[in-house]
Design a protein around this motif. Structure first.
Motif, mmCIF file in Angstrom:
data_model
loop_
_atom_site.group_PDB
_atom_site.id
_atom_site.type_symbol
_atom_site.label_atom_id
_atom_site.label_comp_id
_atom_site.label_asym_id
_atom_site.label_seq_id
_atom_site.Cartn_x
_atom_site.Cartn_y
_atom_site.Cartn_z
ATOM 1 N N ALA A 155 0.831 -1.204 0.000
ATOM 2 C CA ALA A 155 0.000 0.000 0.000
ATOM 3 C C ALA A 155 0.864 1.252 0.000
ATOM 4 C CB ALA A 155 -0.931 -0.007 1.218
ATOM 5 N N GLY A 156 1.974 1.234 0.739
ATOM 6 C CA GLY A 156 2.867 2.385 0.757
ATOM 7 C C GLY A 156 3.545 2.618 -0.578
ATOM 8 N N VAL A 157 3.982 1.545 -1.217
ATOM 9 C CA VAL A 157 4.623 1.672 -2.533
ATOM 10 C C VAL A 157 3.644 2.255 -3.547
ATOM 11 C CG1 VAL A 157 5.613 0.374 -4.455
ATOM 12 C CG2 VAL A 157 6.303 -0.152 -2.115
ATOM 13 N N LEU A 158 2.433 1.740 -3.556
ATOM 14 C CA LEU A 158 1.428 2.239 -4.495
ATOM 15 C C LEU A 158 1.068 3.695 -4.203
ATOM 16 C CD1 LEU A 158 -0.951 -0.866 -4.693
ATOM 17 C CD2 LEU A 158 0.732 -0.115 -6.381
ATOM 18 N N ALA A 159 1.001 4.065 -2.924
ATOM 19 C CA ALA A 159 0.675 5.451 -2.570
ATOM 20 C C ALA A 159 1.775 6.405 -3.031
ATOM 21 C CB ALA A 159 0.474 5.570 -1.055
ATOM 22 N N ILE A 160 3.032 6.029 -2.810
ATOM 23 C CA ILE A 160 4.148 6.877 -3.241
ATOM 24 C C ILE A 160 4.166 7.005 -4.757
ATOM 25 C CG2 ILE A 160 6.666 7.005 -3.367
ATOM 26 C CD1 ILE A 160 6.733 5.743 -0.569
ATOM 27 N N ALA A 161 3.998 5.883 -5.443
ATOM 28 C CA ALA A 161 4.040 5.916 -6.905
ATOM 29 C C ALA A 161 2.900 6.747 -7.477
ATOM 30 C CB ALA A 161 3.988 4.485 -7.452
ATOM 31 N N THR A 162 1.695 6.544 -6.974
ATOM 32 C CA THR A 162 0.540 7.269 -7.506
ATOM 33 C C THR A 162 0.649 8.763 -7.269
ATOM 34 O OG1 THR A 162 -0.821 5.317 -7.030
ATOM 35 C CG2 THR A 162 -1.975 7.361 -7.522
ATOM 36 N N ALA A 163 1.124 9.149 -6.086
ATOM 37 C CA ALA A 163 1.229 10.573 -5.772
ATOM 38 C C ALA A 163 2.343 11.252 -6.564
ATOM 39 C CB ALA A 163 1.465 10.760 -4.274
ATOM 40 N N ASP A 164 3.397 10.514 -6.903
ATOM 41 C CA ASP A 164 4.557 11.136 -7.553
ATOM 42 C C ASP A 164 4.498 11.103 -9.072
ATOM 43 O OD1 ASP A 164 5.560 11.702 -5.117
ATOM 44 O OD2 ASP A 164 7.184 10.236 -5.153
ATOM 45 N N ILE A 165 3.660 10.266 -9.642
ATOM 46 C CA ILE A 165 3.624 10.159 -11.100
ATOM 47 C C ILE A 165 3.292 11.512 -11.729
ATOM 48 C CG2 ILE A 165 2.258 9.242 -13.017
ATOM 49 C CD1 ILE A 165 2.167 6.575 -11.553
ATOM 50 N N ALA A 166 2.219 12.142 -11.258
ATOM 51 C CA ALA A 166 1.789 13.403 -11.865
ATOM 52 C C ALA A 166 2.793 14.522 -11.607
ATOM 53 C CB ALA A 166 0.412 13.789 -11.334
ATOM 54 N N VAL A 167 3.395 14.534 -10.406
ATOM 55 C CA VAL A 167 4.367 15.588 -10.095
ATOM 56 C C VAL A 167 5.596 15.451 -10.985
ATOM 57 C CG1 VAL A 167 5.743 16.646 -8.277
ATOM 58 C CG2 VAL A 167 3.534 15.617 -7.728
ATOM 59 N N LEU A 168 6.129 14.227 -11.088
ATOM 60 C CA LEU A 168 7.289 14.017 -11.947
ATOM 61 C C LEU A 168 6.956 14.260 -13.412
ATOM 62 C CD1 LEU A 168 8.904 10.859 -10.305
ATOM 63 C CD2 LEU A 168 9.898 13.142 -10.448
ATOM 64 N N ALA A 169 5.753 13.859 -13.833
ATOM 65 C CA ALA A 169 5.362 14.084 -15.227
ATOM 66 C C ALA A 169 5.329 15.574 -15.545
ATOM 67 C CB ALA A 169 4.003 13.445 -15.498
ATOM 68 N N LYS A 170 4.827 16.381 -14.626
ATOM 69 C CA LYS A 170 4.803 17.825 -14.841
ATOM 70 C C LYS A 170 6.217 18.393 -14.908
ATOM 71 C CE LYS A 170 3.006 22.140 -12.910
ATOM 72 N NZ LYS A 170 4.327 22.796 -12.756
ATOM 73 N N LEU A 171 7.084 17.958 -13.999
ATOM 74 C CA LEU A 171 8.464 18.435 -14.013
ATOM 75 C C LEU A 171 9.191 17.987 -15.275
ATOM 76 C CD1 LEU A 171 9.381 17.759 -10.281
ATOM 77 C CD2 LEU A 171 8.982 19.974 -11.346
ATOM 78 N N TYR A 172 8.954 16.743 -15.693
ATOM 79 C CA TYR A 172 9.577 16.263 -16.925
ATOM 80 C C TYR A 172 9.077 17.050 -18.126
ATOM 81 C CZ TYR A 172 11.205 12.163 -14.315
ATOM 82 O OH TYR A 172 11.826 11.327 -13.413
ATOM 83 N N ALA A 173 7.769 17.341 -18.153
ATOM 84 C CA ALA A 173 7.203 18.097 -19.274
ATOM 85 C C ALA A 173 7.825 19.491 -19.356
ATOM 86 C CB ALA A 173 5.688 18.192 -19.124
ATOM 87 N N GLU A 174 8.013 20.136 -18.219
ATOM 88 C CA GLU A 174 8.615 21.463 -18.230
ATOM 89 C C GLU A 174 10.072 21.401 -18.670
ATOM 90 O OE1 GLU A 174 7.974 22.973 -14.345
ATOM 91 O OE2 GLU A 174 5.853 23.453 -14.696
ATOM 92 N N ALA A 175 10.792 20.344 -18.255
ATOM 93 C CA ALA A 175 12.173 20.195 -18.702
ATOM 94 C C ALA A 175 12.243 19.976 -20.212
ATOM 95 C CB ALA A 175 12.835 19.027 -17.968
#
Length: 287
Positions: A155-175
């Motif tokens: 549950a912790g792994v899935l929570a970390i992954a789900t919460a970070d996907i959109a944040v990293l995707a936004k940062l990657y898109a800006e880069a």
């Protein structure tokens, strides 16, 4: 020979032409006072709403001081092996969750970049999806996944992954959007399609930044994983919550010290790797 003294009529003309050079006007001064009083009223309302009083603050600080005294000296207790296992589990959760999020965020980042997906409606829609997922905290995802998959580190792994996907995707898109265009344009001029332009024109430029941001998130998620355990999502958080319930503050202090040392070690290693990847320029994203 000195400068001529302006006449009152000239001063009035200059004041009319450049009022800012003569200081703020009465209306501006009144507006500033009104804004200041409004801010004070707003803070006063918040203090009243949250019942923040000097007595409560003093009692809270006194209680915190008592807890700090009880934390000295830190002690591992009889279950120090379980403590080390919990910390290792938190680090493993952070690594796996960040790795999953970073891998999934790479293609999403390209989809969210305006210089890759040029359709304005598609770009706007993808970015709003990112914003929607970023608005949900890891702890909320952890509570949901605990109900869905049960207690434990999954549950912790899935929570970390789900919460970070959109944040990293936004940062990657800006880069990707800030990448040098001439390299991609050169590949396109040589006859390369969208895939070739993305693979050889954009990815080599942004990959070091992507890896650096993923390492930063790995360090941050190590701290987050320790909190997720409090709701049953694995890691050292459950051990902390149990010891707080029985008021074993010396063991809580020992766990906190181990957590600080672990995060410091991860931060030291990841900082060196980030500097090597991006040539000494730190890429610290905002969450």
């Amino acid at each position: 020979m000195g400068l001529p003294t302006p006449t009152p009529g000239q001063i009035l003309q200059l004041r009319a032409r450049m009022p800012a050079a003569f200081g703020i006007t009465a209306q501006q001064r009144a507006l500033r006072w009104a804004m200041g009083l409004g801010a004070l009223a707003w803070f006063g309302f918040l203090f009243w709403w949250f019942n923040i009083t000097p007595l409560r603050l003093w009692n809270g600080l006194s209680g915190l001081g008592t807890i700090l005294v009880l934390m000295i000296p830190p002690s591992p207790g009889a279950l120090w092996v379980d403590i080390l296992k919990g910390i290792a589990e938190s680090v493993a959760m952070a690594f796996l969750g960040t790795f999953i999020a970073a891998v999934i965020a790479v293609p999403l980042g390209f989809l969210g970049a305006g210089n890759v997906v040029v359709n304005a409606l598609a770009h706007f829609s993808i970015r709003r999806v990112f914003d929607g997922f970023r608005g949900v905290d890891q702890l909320i995802w952890a509570l949901a996944y605990v109900r869905a998959v049960g207690l434990g580190p999954l549950a912790g792994v899935l929570a970390i992954a789900t919460a970070d996907i959109a944040v990293l995707a936004k940062l990657y898109a800006e880069a990707i959007e800030n990448a040098e265009r001439r390299q991609a344009e050169g590949i396109e001029a040589a006859g390369g399609g969208l895939l070739m332009r993305t693979r050889f024109g954009l990815l080599p430029q942004v990959l070091p930044v992507m890896l650096a941001q993923a390492l930063y998130f790995m360090e941050s998620n190590t701290r987050s994983a320790s909190v997720l355990g409090i709701v049953g999502a694995g890691g050292i958080g459950l051990a902390i919550a149990e010891r707080i319930k029985v008021r074993a503050w010396d063991e809580v202090a020992f766990i906190i010290i181990l957590m600080l040392l672990t995060v410091a070690a991860i931060d030291f290693v990841s900082a060196r790797i980030r500097r090597r990847l991006i040539g000494g320029r730190e890429a610290v994203p905002a969450r």
